[in-house]
Design a protein around this motif. Structure first.
Motif, PDB file in Angstrom:
ATOM      1  N   MET A 216       0.854  -1.161   0.000  1.00 52.05           N
ATOM      2  CA  MET A 216       0.000   0.000   0.000  1.00 52.05           C
ATOM      3  C   MET A 216       0.902   1.226   0.000  1.00 52.05           C
ATOM      4  N   THR A 217       0.727   2.110  -0.947  1.00 52.14           N
ATOM      5  CA  THR A 217       1.530   3.316  -1.046  1.00 52.14           C
ATOM      6  C   THR A 217       0.682   4.501  -0.633  1.00 52.14           C
ATOM      7  N   ALA A 218       1.296   5.463   0.048  1.00 55.71           N
ATOM      8  CA  ALA A 218       0.543   6.617   0.521  1.00 55.71           C
ATOM      9  C   ALA A 218       1.404   7.861   0.481  1.00 55.71           C
ATOM     10  N   ARG A 219       0.751   8.974   0.499  1.00 58.17           N
ATOM     11  CA  ARG A 219       1.421  10.261   0.539  1.00 58.17           C
ATOM     12  C   ARG A 219       1.238  10.838   1.929  1.00 58.17           C
ATOM     13  N   GLU A 220       2.290  11.384   2.469  1.00 60.60           N
ATOM     14  CA  GLU A 220       2.255  11.960   3.797  1.00 60.60           C
ATOM     15  C   GLU A 220       2.294  13.478   3.723  1.00 60.60           C
ATOM     16  N   GLY A 221       1.195  14.145   3.770  1.00 61.79           N
ATOM     17  CA  GLY A 221       1.056  15.591   3.858  1.00 61.79           C
ATOM     18  C   GLY A 221       2.288  16.411   3.542  1.00 61.79           C
ATOM     19  N   ASN A 222       2.676  17.273   4.466  1.00 58.83           N
ATOM     20  CA  ASN A 222       3.818  18.145   4.267  1.00 58.83           C
ATOM     21  C   ASN A 222       5.028  17.673   5.055  1.00 58.83           C
ATOM     22  N   GLU A 223       5.227  16.383   5.139  1.00 56.54           N
ATOM     23  CA  GLU A 223       6.376  15.828   5.845  1.00 56.54           C
ATOM     24  C   GLU A 223       7.659  16.225   5.144  1.00 56.54           C
ATOM     25  N   HIS A 224       8.701  16.371   5.906  1.00 53.23           N
ATOM     26  CA  HIS A 224      10.015  16.638   5.340  1.00 53.23           C
ATOM     27  C   HIS A 224      10.889  15.422   5.576  1.00 53.23           C
ATOM     28  N   ARG A 225      11.685  15.080   4.592  1.00 49.13           N
ATOM     29  CA  ARG A 225      12.612  13.974   4.770  1.00 49.13           C
ATOM     30  C   ARG A 225      13.673  14.370   5.776  1.00 49.13           C
TER      31      ARG A 225
ATOM     32  N   GLY B  60       9.737   8.298  -1.708  1.00 48.53           N
ATOM     33  CA  GLY B  60       8.874   8.068  -2.856  1.00 48.53           C
ATOM     34  C   GLY B  60       9.382   8.743  -4.112  1.00 48.53           C
ATOM     35  N   ASP B  61       8.820   8.351  -5.243  1.00 43.52           N
ATOM     36  CA  ASP B  61       9.169   8.970  -6.513  1.00 43.52           C
ATOM     37  C   ASP B  61       8.343  10.230  -6.735  1.00 43.52           C
TER      38      ASP B  61
ATOM     39  N   LYS C 269       6.952   6.286   0.253  1.00 43.41           N
ATOM     40  CA  LYS C 269       6.193   5.076  -0.076  1.00 43.41           C
ATOM     41  C   LYS C 269       6.054   4.336   1.246  1.00 43.41           C
ATOM     42  N   ILE C 270       4.836   4.021   1.597  1.00 47.91           N
ATOM     43  CA  ILE C 270       4.576   3.328   2.854  1.00 47.91           C
ATOM     44  C   ILE C 270       3.863   2.032   2.554  1.00 47.91           C
ATOM     45  N   HIS C 271       4.417   0.952   3.070  1.00 46.63           N
ATOM     46  CA  HIS C 271       3.844  -0.373   2.871  1.00 46.63           C
ATOM     47  C   HIS C 271       3.479  -0.914   4.248  1.00 46.63           C
ATOM     48  N   TRP C 272       2.189  -1.151   4.476  1.00 48.44           N
ATOM     49  CA  TRP C 272       1.690  -1.682   5.745  1.00 48.44           C
ATOM     50  C   TRP C 272       1.447  -3.174   5.550  1.00 48.44           C
ATOM     51  N   ILE C 273       2.212  -3.984   6.255  1.00 46.63           N
ATOM     52  CA  ILE C 273       2.098  -5.442   6.158  1.00 46.63           C
ATOM     53  C   ILE C 273       1.459  -5.944   7.446  1.00 46.63           C
TER      54      ILE C 273
END
Length: 133
Positions: free
Chosen positions: A1-10, A117-118, A123-127
């Motif tokens: 599962m891929t997701a976008r995280e708001g205004n997070e900074h790396r 992410g690209d 990219k977040i993968h929840w297993i």
């Protein structure tokens, strides 16, 4: 599962592994909260090991192992969890259940794998049920 995280900074490249781990756990906590998981504890230490996040997904108590991997790594976050780490997480989860009297409670151990992410920040993968006794 891929997701976008708001205004997070790396996290900057000059941060320590501990700071990067703390940042990734914050990203994971916000991601999980956006999907209805209530985070009830963070960084729970025991003699057996550490649990990054503990939350409730409906009526189920969930122990989360959070893994962050930089781009270009040899393994992904989920693939970096070896047998020894799995055993430490299982021991820590057992200790938590024992300490809080939750032996008869539904629970599972999930992994949250995070990578740059690209097109999105992460990219977040929840297993779910990634580690089983």
């Amino acid at each position: 599962m891929t997701a976008r995280e708001g205004n997070e900074h790396r996290p900057p490249a000059t941060t320590t592994r501990k700071q990067q781990g703390d940042h990734a756990e914050g990203v994971a906590a916000r991601y999980l909260a956006s999907r209805g998981v209530t985070i009830i504890d963070r960084n729970v230490f025991s003699r057996g090991g550490e649990i990054d996040l503990i939350g409730r997904d409906g009526q189920t108590l969930v122990f989360f192992e959070v893994r962050y991997r930089k781009q270009g790594g040899l393994t992904d976050g989920a693939g970096s969890i070896g047998w020894r780490k799995q055993q430490r997480v299982l021991r820590a989860a057992s200790w938590y259940l024992h300490r809080h009297g939750l032996w008869n409670h539904d629970c599972r151990i999930d992994v949250i794998a995070i990578a740059p992410g690209d097109t999105h920040k992460y990219k977040i993968h929840w297993i779910r049920n990634a580690i089983q006794a």
